[in-house]
Design a protein around this motif. Structure first.
Motif, PDB file in Angstrom:
ATOM      1  N   THR A   1      18.167  61.955 -48.093  1.00  0.00           N
ATOM      2  CA  THR A   1      17.582  62.630 -46.933  1.00  0.00           C
ATOM      3  C   THR A   1      16.552  61.744 -46.247  1.00  0.00           C
ATOM      4  N   LEU A   2      16.723  61.590 -44.943  1.00  0.00           N
ATOM      5  CA  LEU A   2      15.735  60.950 -44.083  1.00  0.00           C
ATOM      6  C   LEU A   2      15.003  62.071 -43.356  1.00  0.00           C
ATOM      7  N   ARG A   3      13.723  62.203 -43.621  1.00  0.00           N
ATOM      8  CA  ARG A   3      13.008  63.376 -43.133  1.00  0.00           C
ATOM      9  C   ARG A   3      12.383  63.141 -41.755  1.00  0.00           C
ATOM     10  N   ALA A   4      12.342  64.231 -40.989  1.00  0.00           N
ATOM     11  CA  ALA A   4      11.709  64.203 -39.671  1.00  0.00           C
ATOM     12  C   ALA A   4      11.163  65.590 -39.379  1.00  0.00           C
ATOM     13  N   PRO A   5      10.004  65.673 -38.750  1.00  0.00           N
ATOM     14  CA  PRO A   5       9.477  66.986 -38.375  1.00  0.00           C
ATOM     15  C   PRO A   5      10.273  67.537 -37.198  1.00  0.00           C
ATOM     16  N   GLY A   6      10.758  68.744 -37.333  1.00  0.00           N
ATOM     17  CA  GLY A   6      11.466  69.347 -36.207  1.00  0.00           C
ATOM     18  C   GLY A   6      12.936  69.581 -36.478  1.00  0.00           C
ATOM     19  N   TYR A   7      13.653  69.846 -35.397  1.00  0.00           N
ATOM     20  CA  TYR A   7      15.041  70.290 -35.447  1.00  0.00           C
ATOM     21  C   TYR A   7      15.918  69.211 -34.828  1.00  0.00           C
ATOM     22  N   CYS A   8      16.644  68.477 -35.656  1.00  0.00           N
ATOM     23  CA  CYS A   8      17.511  67.396 -35.174  1.00  0.00           C
ATOM     24  C   CYS A   8      18.772  67.973 -34.551  1.00  0.00           C
ATOM     25  N   ARG A   9      19.126  67.487 -33.361  1.00  0.00           N
ATOM     26  CA  ARG A   9      20.250  68.071 -32.619  1.00  0.00           C
ATOM     27  C   ARG A   9      21.372  67.083 -32.317  1.00  0.00           C
ATOM     28  N   SER A  10      21.106  65.786 -32.357  1.00  0.00           N
ATOM     29  CA  SER A  10      22.125  64.790 -32.010  1.00  0.00           C
ATOM     30  C   SER A  10      21.857  63.522 -32.798  1.00  0.00           C
ATOM     31  N   LEU A  11      22.882  62.644 -32.890  1.00  0.00           N
ATOM     32  CA  LEU A  11      22.782  61.445 -33.720  1.00  0.00           C
ATOM     33  C   LEU A  11      23.395  60.244 -33.025  1.00  0.00           C
ATOM     34  N   ALA A  12      22.862  59.057 -33.335  1.00  0.00           N
ATOM     35  CA  ALA A  12      23.474  57.807 -32.889  1.00  0.00           C
ATOM     36  C   ALA A  12      23.135  56.712 -33.890  1.00  0.00           C
ATOM     37  N   TRP A  13      24.167  55.967 -34.331  1.00  0.00           N
ATOM     38  CA  TRP A  13      23.996  54.790 -35.169  1.00  0.00           C
ATOM     39  C   TRP A  13      23.945  53.548 -34.278  1.00  0.00           C
ATOM     40  N   SER A  14      23.109  52.585 -34.654  1.00  0.00           N
ATOM     41  CA  SER A  14      23.148  51.295 -33.962  1.00  0.00           C
ATOM     42  C   SER A  14      24.439  50.579 -34.342  1.00  0.00           C
ATOM     43  N   PRO A  15      24.945  49.680 -33.496  1.00  0.00           N
ATOM     44  CA  PRO A  15      26.230  49.019 -33.777  1.00  0.00           C
ATOM     45  C   PRO A  15      26.273  48.260 -35.094  1.00  0.00           C
ATOM     46  N   ASP A  16      25.128  47.770 -35.572  1.00  0.00           N
ATOM     47  CA  ASP A  16      25.109  47.064 -36.849  1.00  0.00           C
ATOM     48  C   ASP A  16      24.798  47.979 -38.029  1.00  0.00           C
ATOM     49  N   GLY A  17      24.610  49.273 -37.782  1.00  0.00           N
ATOM     50  CA  GLY A  17      24.337  50.228 -38.847  1.00  0.00           C
ATOM     51  C   GLY A  17      22.938  50.164 -39.418  1.00  0.00           C
ATOM     52  N   ARG A  18      22.052  49.352 -38.829  1.00  0.00           N
ATOM     53  CA  ARG A  18      20.693  49.202 -39.367  1.00  0.00           C
ATOM     54  C   ARG A  18      19.801  50.387 -39.012  1.00  0.00           C
ATOM     55  N   TYR A  19      20.069  51.025 -37.865  1.00  0.00           N
ATOM     56  CA  TYR A  19      19.207  52.099 -37.399  1.00  0.00           C
ATOM     57  C   TYR A  19      20.021  53.370 -37.163  1.00  0.00           C
ATOM     58  N   LEU A  20      19.347  54.490 -37.385  1.00  0.00           N
ATOM     59  CA  LEU A  20      19.903  55.806 -37.083  1.00  0.00           C
ATOM     60  C   LEU A  20      18.848  56.565 -36.297  1.00  0.00           C
ATOM     61  N   VAL A  21      19.261  57.199 -35.205  1.00  0.00           N
ATOM     62  CA  VAL A  21      18.323  57.925 -34.343  1.00  0.00           C
ATOM     63  C   VAL A  21      18.836  59.344 -34.142  1.00  0.00           C
ATOM     64  N   ALA A  22      17.913  60.293 -34.175  1.00  0.00           N
ATOM     65  CA  ALA A  22      18.237  61.700 -33.940  1.00  0.00           C
ATOM     66  C   ALA A  22      17.478  62.203 -32.722  1.00  0.00           C
ATOM     67  N   GLY A  23      18.172  62.984 -31.889  1.00  0.00           N
ATOM     68  CA  GLY A  23      17.514  63.678 -30.787  1.00  0.00           C
ATOM     69  C   GLY A  23      16.977  65.004 -31.295  1.00  0.00           C
ATOM     70  N   LEU A  24      15.714  65.302 -30.986  1.00  0.00           N
ATOM     71  CA  LEU A  24      15.058  66.501 -31.484  1.00  0.00           C
ATOM     72  C   LEU A  24      14.984  67.591 -30.427  1.00  0.00           C
ATOM     73  N   GLN A  25      15.010  68.822 -30.890  1.00  0.00           N
ATOM     74  CA  GLN A  25      14.836  69.952 -29.987  1.00  0.00           C
ATOM     75  C   GLN A  25      13.445  69.926 -29.369  1.00  0.00           C
ATOM     76  N   GLU A  26      12.531  69.259 -30.027  1.00  0.00           N
ATOM     77  CA  GLU A  26      11.136  69.206 -29.574  1.00  0.00           C
ATOM     78  C   GLU A  26      10.899  68.132 -28.512  1.00  0.00           C
ATOM     79  N   ASN A  27      11.887  67.813 -27.694  1.00  0.00           N
ATOM     80  CA  ASN A  27      11.757  66.854 -26.582  1.00  0.00           C
ATOM     81  C   ASN A  27      11.282  65.478 -27.066  1.00  0.00           C
ATOM     82  N   ALA A  28      11.920  64.983 -28.107  1.00  0.00           N
ATOM     83  CA  ALA A  28      11.562  63.684 -28.665  1.00  0.00           C
ATOM     84  C   ALA A  28      12.744  63.135 -29.447  1.00  0.00           C
TER      85      ALA A  28
END
Length: 346
Positions: free
Chosen positions: A170-197
């Motif tokens: 588990t990679l923890r984040a405060p809030g409600y994750c709604r969307s995901l994107a991996w970087s092309p090299d797989g090094r980074y993962l980003v989530a879009g939050l319901q909290e406008n961030a």
């Protein structure tokens, strides 16, 4: 300037919202799924090809639709079924769980397939199904570029499920994750939050990246081809976060043209520094990340764009809207080797 769709494309109107637009892996056609369970696919020989070919309806509300790694598409619905839908009209059941709400699908490299229903996360491989329970209901799922690691967003963070074992990280984040994107090299993962961030992680060690300041929810995320920028919705222009040299993890910039209508979808080109942008007013445009200027693809009209998809070779772009408008166009790719010209507001 005449929108590119009127010069190089074709469009139609359905009686239900477009759930997704997904190109076949070989780029020979694009499939569309609609909120009433209907599906269709359009051949991509040329824009003047015949009307889209109707596929057998899902039989229930279609909630998710992605291109399959083998052939055709995967479709999931509120009837508890996941289907492989082939271009010849055949449907092959992959999962049948009556009463489940199959709302999420993912397909990736090496034939990877997955779906989610509530807290249950399922991986489909070689006719076998494995599943694990998440801390809370899944809101988005996505395979990493290798197809080995499956990420599932939920309240409080993202769970990673490696193909080598059954345990979750588990990679923890405060809030409600709604969307995901991996970087092309797989090094980074980003989530879009319901909290406008956004909340990002360096996957190797779980290092956190905080990205805030949006006026709306950044629910559409797309990395550029080389991973230099993460482009997102959530504002009146596409927002570009640097993920590579020379700026590193610096402050974001905006690209494209100023707009009075919020961005609803973004999709980065697979080979060129080019972004397709969909707006709440039904318009579609092309721009370059971290640069001014845009080219109109589709004029405003109808409701928000909720589907944008590039073919694998990057020569064709498909779109779909909440009001049922959908279509595709073949782009004069050579034109985009130079910066796009400035255009009027979209």
């Amino acid at each position: 300037m005449t929108p590119l769709l009127e010069l190089f494309g074709v469009s139609w109107t359905a009686q239900a919202p477009v759930v997704a637009a997904e190109w076949l892996r070989d780029g020979s056609g694009v499939g569309f799924a609609f909120g009433d369970g209907r599906m269709a696919w359009a051949q991509a020989a040329h824009p003047m090809a015949p009307e889209p070919v109707s596929l057998p309806p899902h039989g229930a509300t279609c909630l998710a639709f992605v291109a399959d790694a083998e052939d055709g598409w995967l479709s999931a619905g509120d009837d508890g079924r996941v289907l492989q839908v082939l271009r010849d009209g055949r449907s092959v059941p992959l999962v049948e769980r009556p009463g489940a709400w199959m709302g999420l699908l993912a397909a990736g490299a090496r034939g990877a397939r997955a779906c989610a229903a509530g807290r249950q996360l399922l991986r489909l491989s070689g006719g076998a199904t494995r599943d694990v329970s998440l801390p809370s209901p899944a809101t988005a799922i996505a395979f990493d570029p290798s197809g080995r690691v499956l990420a599932a967003a939920h309240h409080g963070g993202v769970s990673l499920w490696s193909g080598e074992g059954g345990s979750l990280r588990t990679l923890r984040a405060p809030g409600y994750c709604r969307s995901l994107a991996w970087s092309p090299d797989g090094r980074y993962l980003v989530a879009g939050l319901q909290e406008n961030a956004l909340h990002g992680w360096r996957v190797a060690d779980g290092g956190d990246i905080e990205m805030a300041g949006y006026p709306g929810q950044p629910l559409s995320l797309s990395f550029t081809r080389e991973g230099r920028f993460l482009v997102t919705s959530g504002a009146l222009r596409p927002v570009c976060w640097p993920f590579g040299p020379p700026r590193g993890h610096g402050a974001p910039s905006e690209c494209g043209m100023p707009s009075r209508s919020p961005v609803t979808r973004v999709a980065c080109h697979a080979h060129l520094p080019l972004v397709a942008v969909g707006y709440h007013n039904g318009a579609v445009a092309l721009c370059k990340p971290d640069a001014e200027g845009a080219i109109a693809v589709k004029a405003p009209g109808g409701r928000e764009i909720n589907a944008l998809s590039w073919s694998a070779d990057g020569q064709r772009l498909a779109f779909g809207s909440q009001s049922g408008g959908y279509g595709w166009l073949k782009l004069p790719v050579e034109h985009f080797q130079t910066p796009p010209a400035r255009n009027s507001r979209v």
